[in-house]
Every structure is written in C-alpha cells, then in structure tokens.
Design a protein around this motif. Structure first.
Motif, PDB file in Angstrom:
ATOM      1  N   GLY A  51      56.601  -2.051  56.555  1.00  0.00           N
ATOM      2  CA  GLY A  51      55.756  -2.489  55.448  1.00  0.00           C
ATOM      3  C   GLY A  51      56.305  -3.720  54.755  1.00  0.00           C
ATOM      4  O   GLY A  51      55.549  -4.612  54.356  1.00  0.00           O
ATOM      5  N   THR A  52      57.626  -3.770  54.602  1.00  0.00           N
ATOM      6  CA  THR A  52      58.266  -4.951  54.022  1.00  0.00           C
ATOM      7  C   THR A  52      57.956  -6.183  54.858  1.00  0.00           C
ATOM      8  O   THR A  52      57.626  -7.249  54.340  1.00  0.00           O
ATOM      9  CB  THR A  52      59.792  -4.734  53.924  1.00  0.00           C
ATOM     10  OG1 THR A  52      60.041  -3.617  53.066  1.00  0.00           O
ATOM     11  CG2 THR A  52      60.498  -5.968  53.389  1.00  0.00           C
ATOM     12  N   ARG A  55      54.125  -7.235  54.546  1.00  0.00           N
ATOM     13  CA  ARG A  55      53.847  -7.927  53.281  1.00  0.00           C
ATOM     14  C   ARG A  55      54.398  -9.357  53.304  1.00  0.00           C
ATOM     15  O   ARG A  55      53.715 -10.300  52.885  1.00  0.00           O
ATOM     16  CB  ARG A  55      54.426  -7.139  52.109  1.00  0.00           C
ATOM     17  CG  ARG A  55      53.611  -5.912  51.754  1.00  0.00           C
ATOM     18  CD  ARG A  55      54.103  -5.243  50.489  1.00  0.00           C
ATOM     19  NE  ARG A  55      55.455  -4.714  50.610  1.00  0.00           N
ATOM     20  CZ  ARG A  55      55.766  -3.555  51.185  1.00  0.00           C
ATOM     21  NH1 ARG A  55      54.823  -2.811  51.723  1.00  0.00           N
ATOM     22  NH2 ARG A  55      57.029  -3.147  51.238  1.00  0.00           N
ATOM     23  N   ALA A  56      55.629  -9.526  53.785  1.00  0.00           N
ATOM     24  CA  ALA A  56      56.225 -10.865  53.831  1.00  0.00           C
ATOM     25  C   ALA A  56      55.465 -11.773  54.800  1.00  0.00           C
ATOM     26  O   ALA A  56      55.241 -12.954  54.510  1.00  0.00           O
ATOM     27  CB  ALA A  56      57.694 -10.771  54.230  1.00  0.00           C
ATOM     28  N   GLN A  58      52.311 -11.505  55.654  1.00  0.00           N
ATOM     29  CA  GLN A  58      51.014 -11.814  55.058  1.00  0.00           C
ATOM     30  C   GLN A  58      51.150 -12.850  53.939  1.00  0.00           C
ATOM     31  O   GLN A  58      50.318 -13.753  53.823  1.00  0.00           O
ATOM     32  CB  GLN A  58      50.378 -10.541  54.516  1.00  0.00           C
ATOM     33  CG  GLN A  58      48.947 -10.726  54.074  1.00  0.00           C
ATOM     34  CD  GLN A  58      48.244  -9.402  53.847  1.00  0.00           C
ATOM     35  OE1 GLN A  58      48.806  -8.331  54.058  1.00  0.00           O
ATOM     36  NE2 GLN A  58      47.012  -9.473  53.419  1.00  0.00           N
ATOM     37  N   ASP A  59      52.194 -12.751  53.152  1.00  0.00           N
ATOM     38  CA  ASP A  59      52.430 -13.741  52.096  1.00  0.00           C
ATOM     39  C   ASP A  59      52.615 -15.139  52.680  1.00  0.00           C
ATOM     40  O   ASP A  59      52.116 -16.119  52.137  1.00  0.00           O
ATOM     41  CB  ASP A  59      53.661 -13.371  51.265  1.00  0.00           C
ATOM     42  CG  ASP A  59      53.422 -12.184  50.347  1.00  0.00           C
ATOM     43  OD1 ASP A  59      52.255 -11.771  50.166  1.00  0.00           O
ATOM     44  OD2 ASP A  59      54.422 -11.655  49.820  1.00  0.00           O
ATOM     45  N   ARG A  64      47.347 -10.563  57.924  1.00  0.00           N
ATOM     46  CA  ARG A  64      48.202  -9.510  58.453  1.00  0.00           C
ATOM     47  C   ARG A  64      48.497  -9.783  59.926  1.00  0.00           C
ATOM     48  O   ARG A  64      47.657 -10.323  60.637  1.00  0.00           O
ATOM     49  CB  ARG A  64      47.519  -8.148  58.331  1.00  0.00           C
ATOM     50  CG  ARG A  64      47.391  -7.675  56.890  1.00  0.00           C
ATOM     51  CD  ARG A  64      46.626  -6.373  56.797  1.00  0.00           C
ATOM     52  NE  ARG A  64      47.216  -5.306  57.576  1.00  0.00           N
ATOM     53  CZ  ARG A  64      48.145  -4.454  57.155  1.00  0.00           C
ATOM     54  NH1 ARG A  64      48.610  -4.565  55.929  1.00  0.00           N
ATOM     55  NH2 ARG A  64      48.593  -3.499  57.936  1.00  0.00           N
TER      56      ARG A  64
END
Length: 88
Positions: A51-52, A55-56, A58-59, A64
């Motif tokens: 998950g980490t 998120r990174a 996607q940022d 995704r």
C-alpha cells in the motif's frame, strides 16, 4: 505503463517491485522487515508495504500501477532474506 507482479500463496501475498523504484519514490526507508528481497527485487508484503508503494507510485505518476497476479501453492518468497534498507 508499469505492470507489477503480485504473488500469492494460500496464506499471504507480495508485490514484486524493482529495488531502484523504492529509492526513486523515496520509500526505501519506509518498507518493513515483513517484506522480502531477492536479487534486484523487493517483495512488498500485502498488508502494509504494498500500500505504501501504491500510494507513492500514484502520487508520482498520477495513476495506480497495474498488477498481474500469480498464485502458487508454495512460493520461494518466504525463503528470501527479510528486507533491509541498503545504506549508501
């Protein structure tokens, strides 16, 4: 588009990610010892570290990552070395 392999066995799952991507995303120090490493890849455990990464990713990329899942009854991932951050 990057596509990553998500390996599962009857008890757990891991996302295979090139080690360099953890450094590029600035999260190599955030990965726990519940993940594993082998060669140029880190196998991020599904409950937290994957998950980490998502998120990174996607940022940075605005989308995704894509995944392909491979299920094995017995996977060698559990026999790999626990993840440890490489010091520069």
């Amino acid at each position: 588009m990057d596509t990553f392999t998500f390996y599962t066995d009857p008890g757990h799952g891991w996302l295979q990610v090139p080690r360099r991507m953890l450094t590029e995303l600035g999260i190599d120090g955030d990965v726990t010892s519940f993940s594993y490493e082998g060669g140029d890849y880190v196998y991020l455990e599904e409950d937290c570290d994957a998950g980490t990464f998502v998120r990174a990713y996607q940022d940075k990329h605005g989308k995704r990552p894509e995944f392909v899942e491979i299920h094995k009854e017995v996977t060698p991932i559990r026999n790999y070395q626990q993840y440890s951050r490489k010091e520069n």
